[in-house]
Design a protein around this motif. Sequence first.
Motif, PDB file in Angstrom:
ATOM      1  N   ALA A 119     -11.954  -1.498  -1.855  1.00  0.00           N
ATOM      2  CA  ALA A 119     -11.025  -2.099  -0.899  1.00  0.00           C
ATOM      3  C   ALA A 119     -10.301  -3.289  -1.521  1.00  0.00           C
ATOM      4  O   ALA A 119      -9.079  -3.461  -1.334  1.00  0.00           O
ATOM      5  CB  ALA A 119     -11.768  -2.526   0.371  1.00  0.00           C
ATOM      6  N   GLU A 120     -11.022  -4.104  -2.285  1.00  0.00           N
ATOM      7  CA  GLU A 120     -10.393  -5.244  -2.964  1.00  0.00           C
ATOM      8  C   GLU A 120      -9.386  -4.756  -3.993  1.00  0.00           C
ATOM      9  O   GLU A 120      -8.310  -5.337  -4.155  1.00  0.00           O
ATOM     10  CB  GLU A 120     -11.455  -6.115  -3.633  1.00  0.00           C
ATOM     11  CG  GLU A 120     -12.269  -6.948  -2.676  1.00  0.00           C
ATOM     12  CD  GLU A 120     -13.369  -7.734  -3.376  1.00  0.00           C
ATOM     13  OE1 GLU A 120     -13.463  -7.677  -4.627  1.00  0.00           O
ATOM     14  OE2 GLU A 120     -14.138  -8.409  -2.672  1.00  0.00           O
ATOM     15  N   GLU A 121      -9.733  -3.699  -4.695  1.00  0.00           N
ATOM     16  CA  GLU A 121      -8.831  -3.145  -5.703  1.00  0.00           C
ATOM     17  C   GLU A 121      -7.554  -2.614  -5.047  1.00  0.00           C
ATOM     18  O   GLU A 121      -6.445  -2.848  -5.546  1.00  0.00           O
ATOM     19  CB  GLU A 121      -9.545  -2.025  -6.462  1.00  0.00           C
ATOM     20  CG  GLU A 121      -8.796  -1.506  -7.659  1.00  0.00           C
ATOM     21  CD  GLU A 121      -9.614  -0.487  -8.410  1.00  0.00           C
ATOM     22  OE1 GLU A 121      -9.111   0.642  -8.572  1.00  0.00           O
ATOM     23  OE2 GLU A 121     -10.734  -0.811  -8.826  1.00  0.00           O
ATOM     24  N   ARG A 122      -7.715  -1.893  -3.933  1.00  0.00           N
ATOM     25  CA  ARG A 122      -6.539  -1.394  -3.211  1.00  0.00           C
ATOM     26  C   ARG A 122      -5.683  -2.555  -2.720  1.00  0.00           C
ATOM     27  O   ARG A 122      -4.450  -2.505  -2.797  1.00  0.00           O
ATOM     28  CB  ARG A 122      -6.972  -0.527  -2.020  1.00  0.00           C
ATOM     29  CG  ARG A 122      -7.303   0.898  -2.394  1.00  0.00           C
ATOM     30  CD  ARG A 122      -7.439   1.773  -1.156  1.00  0.00           C
ATOM     31  NE  ARG A 122      -8.405   1.289  -0.184  1.00  0.00           N
ATOM     32  CZ  ARG A 122      -9.704   1.579  -0.196  1.00  0.00           C
ATOM     33  NH1 ARG A 122     -10.191   2.365  -1.128  1.00  0.00           N
ATOM     34  NH2 ARG A 122     -10.503   1.095   0.729  1.00  0.00           N
ATOM     35  N   ALA A 123      -6.328  -3.591  -2.225  1.00  0.00           N
ATOM     36  CA  ALA A 123      -5.592  -4.746  -1.721  1.00  0.00           C
ATOM     37  C   ALA A 123      -4.823  -5.427  -2.851  1.00  0.00           C
ATOM     38  O   ALA A 123      -3.695  -5.890  -2.660  1.00  0.00           O
ATOM     39  CB  ALA A 123      -6.530  -5.733  -1.053  1.00  0.00           C
ATOM     40  N   SER A 124      -5.427  -5.466  -4.042  1.00  0.00           N
ATOM     41  CA  SER A 124      -4.733  -6.114  -5.157  1.00  0.00           C
ATOM     42  C   SER A 124      -3.553  -5.275  -5.616  1.00  0.00           C
ATOM     43  O   SER A 124      -2.536  -5.804  -6.037  1.00  0.00           O
ATOM     44  CB  SER A 124      -5.699  -6.373  -6.309  1.00  0.00           C
ATOM     45  OG  SER A 124      -6.075  -5.160  -6.915  1.00  0.00           O
ATOM     46  N   PHE A 125      -3.639  -3.941  -5.539  1.00  0.00           N
ATOM     47  CA  PHE A 125      -2.507  -3.086  -5.885  1.00  0.00           C
ATOM     48  C   PHE A 125      -1.393  -3.220  -4.859  1.00  0.00           C
ATOM     49  O   PHE A 125      -0.223  -3.227  -5.185  1.00  0.00           O
ATOM     50  CB  PHE A 125      -2.913  -1.621  -5.983  1.00  0.00           C
ATOM     51  CG  PHE A 125      -3.600  -1.257  -7.268  1.00  0.00           C
ATOM     52  CD1 PHE A 125      -3.187  -1.773  -8.482  1.00  0.00           C
ATOM     53  CD2 PHE A 125      -4.689  -0.392  -7.237  1.00  0.00           C
ATOM     54  CE1 PHE A 125      -3.830  -1.439  -9.651  1.00  0.00           C
ATOM     55  CE2 PHE A 125      -5.328  -0.060  -8.412  1.00  0.00           C
ATOM     56  CZ  PHE A 125      -4.902  -0.582  -9.625  1.00  0.00           C
ATOM     57  N   ASP A 126      -1.744  -3.274  -3.601  1.00  0.00           N
ATOM     58  CA  ASP A 126      -0.734  -3.374  -2.539  1.00  0.00           C
ATOM     59  C   ASP A 126       0.017  -4.691  -2.629  1.00  0.00           C
ATOM     60  O   ASP A 126       1.200  -4.723  -2.320  1.00  0.00           O
ATOM     61  CB  ASP A 126      -1.389  -3.247  -1.161  1.00  0.00           C
ATOM     62  CG  ASP A 126      -1.883  -1.835  -0.899  1.00  0.00           C
ATOM     63  OD1 ASP A 126      -1.440  -0.917  -1.618  1.00  0.00           O
ATOM     64  OD2 ASP A 126      -2.720  -1.666   0.011  1.00  0.00           O
ATOM     65  N   GLY A 127      -0.590  -5.739  -3.027  1.00  0.00           N
ATOM     66  CA  GLY A 127       0.088  -7.029  -3.106  1.00  0.00           C
ATOM     67  C   GLY A 127       0.524  -7.384  -4.491  1.00  0.00           C
ATOM     68  O   GLY A 127       1.026  -8.474  -4.734  1.00  0.00           O
ATOM     69  N   GLY A 128       0.412  -6.515  -5.443  1.00  0.00           N
ATOM     70  CA  GLY A 128       0.684  -6.847  -6.840  1.00  0.00           C
ATOM     71  C   GLY A 128       2.038  -6.361  -7.324  1.00  0.00           C
ATOM     72  O   GLY A 128       2.129  -5.713  -8.352  1.00  0.00           O
TER      73      GLY A 128
END
Length: 134
Positions: A119-128
Motif C-alpha cells: 500500500a505504501e509503495e502504491r501510494a508513493s507511485f500515485d504521488g510520484g
Amino acid sequence: MKATTLRKLAALAEARKTRDLARLEALAAERRVLLAEIADLAGIEARDAAEGLMPFPMMARRSAWAAAEVARREQRIAAIDREMEEARAAARTSLGKHEALLRLIETAVRDEEASRLRAEERASFDGGGRRPGI
C-alpha cells in the motif's frame, strides 16, 4: 483472519492448554501420593511383627485392613491411569491448537506487513510525478 483476532484465539487456546496440563499434573500428583501410601501400608505387617507388642489376631486384622487399603488405592491408581490417558490426549490437542495458532499469527503478521508495504509503495507511485487521469 487478522492477527488481533488470532491472538485472542491463541489466548483462549493457551488457557485451555494450561488447564489441561494442570489436570494432568494433578492426576500425576495424586498417583504419587497413592503410591507412597501403598508403600507405607505395605510395611505395616513388618513393623507390627518387629515391634511384637500386638496379639496375633490383632496383627492379622490389621494386616487384612492394610491389604484392603492397598487394594482400594490400587483401584484408584488404575482409574487415574485411565484419566491420565484422556488428559494426555486433551493436553496434546490443546497444545497443538495453541502452537498452530501461534504459527497462524506469525503468518498473519507477515501478510499484514507485506500488505502495508504494498500500500505504501502504491501510494508513493500515485504521488510520484504521475498525472491523475493518465
